[in-house]
Scaffold this motif. Sequence first.
Motif, short mmCIF file in Angstrom:
data_model
loop_
_atom_site.label_atom_id
_atom_site.label_comp_id
_atom_site.label_asym_id
_atom_site.label_seq_id
_atom_site.Cartn_x
_atom_site.Cartn_y
_atom_site.Cartn_z
N LYS A 29 30.35 67.76 63.56
CA LYS A 29 31.21 67.23 62.49
C LYS A 29 31.93 67.74 61.70
O LYS A 29 33.16 67.71 61.33
N GLY A 50 34.93 66.73 49.50
CA GLY A 50 34.14 65.79 49.14
C GLY A 50 33.25 65.36 50.52
O GLY A 50 32.13 65.20 50.49
N ILE A 51 34.13 64.99 51.38
CA ILE A 51 33.23 64.71 52.71
C ILE A 51 32.30 65.64 53.41
O ILE A 51 31.04 65.54 53.81
N PHE A 107 30.76 67.94 51.44
CA PHE A 107 29.54 67.87 50.43
C PHE A 107 28.56 66.70 51.07
O PHE A 107 27.20 66.80 51.03
N ASP A 108 29.17 65.64 51.40
CA ASP A 108 28.47 64.28 51.75
C ASP A 108 27.66 64.66 53.26
O ASP A 108 26.56 64.21 53.45
N LEU A 109 28.28 65.48 54.07
CA LEU A 109 27.68 65.79 55.22
C LEU A 109 26.43 66.79 55.22
O LEU A 109 25.30 66.67 55.80
N GLY A 126 24.43 66.16 52.44
CA GLY A 126 23.53 65.66 51.83
C GLY A 126 23.63 65.73 50.25
O GLY A 126 22.80 65.49 49.52
N VAL A 127 24.97 66.46 49.71
CA VAL A 127 25.15 66.45 48.31
C VAL A 127 25.56 65.34 47.84
O VAL A 127 26.64 64.97 48.47
N ASP A 128 24.88 64.95 46.91
CA ASP A 128 25.45 63.36 46.16
C ASP A 128 26.79 63.88 45.49
O ASP A 128 26.68 64.63 44.30
N ILE A 129 27.98 63.62 45.72
CA ILE A 129 29.21 63.64 45.18
C ILE A 129 29.23 63.22 43.72
O ILE A 129 29.83 63.95 42.93
N LYS A 130 28.60 62.07 43.54
CA LYS A 130 28.53 61.64 41.99
C LYS A 130 27.76 62.31 41.24
O LYS A 130 28.25 62.73 40.28
#
Length: 265
Positions: free
Chosen positions: A23, A81-82, A84-86, A88-92
């Motif tokens: 990914k 941002g994407i 971090f999401d991959l 599993g880090v919550d961007i919020k």
Amino acid sequence: MVEWIDQINWYQLFVNWGIIIVKVIVLFFIYLVVKAIGKKAIVKAFDRKNTNDQLSPGRRKTLQSISNNILAYSLLFIFVGILFDLFGVDIKMLIAGAGIVGLAIGFGAQGLVSDVVTGFFILLEKQIDVGDYVTVASYDGIIEGVGLRTTQLRGFDGTLYFIPNREIASVSNHSRGNMRALVDISIPYENDIDEAMKVMQDACNKLAASEGTILEGPDVVGVQAVDSAEVVIRVICKTKNMEQWSVERKLRKLLKEVLEKKEKE
């Protein structure tokens, strides 16, 4: 310790990490493709504006440069941002945490904020454009790029300077309007000044008729300085922008030749 290791599902772990790596590679490839397409779209958009008389070529290059700058920062922000999401880090939560940490690093970020704000006003007020000959932050040269954080200036020795926008306290733009070419010619003290000035003016008139970069003059304005050995006569003219040095060189050569010819007669 050994029992804990034995409980790990290595096959599933490798599969999960393999998927994440694939990914990341695909995401990076998409980032590069979108960035390349975006740059081409910006180039085409500004190429279509070539017929717009309200924008000078330098202004178009400046806006194109800042558009590429904004595109690069925007895509990088989305990519991170994407990414971090991959993992599993919550961007919020990351943004919320950044707000807290920002209190600690706020003083360190003041320079960056100052760069962006100064860069914004430089662009808004049209102080400089790509291709302009300017003096900024004690450097002379040609503007090659204008960004939100830095300005790129090419010195006449070939050095490329990256100047943080916050260091641009004042701008001397030498490319707004016509420029002045100034030449001082020395003749021996005993020579006839009026005759020398007449010969020089005739030569200047011939040069003006053949040189399209000269807009006004050249005019022999008179004696600039006198000492015991020589008299300095000044010649001034107006030229197209960035052509003043070329005209000065031609004037020096021409005036030296005609004065030497006159002395031999």
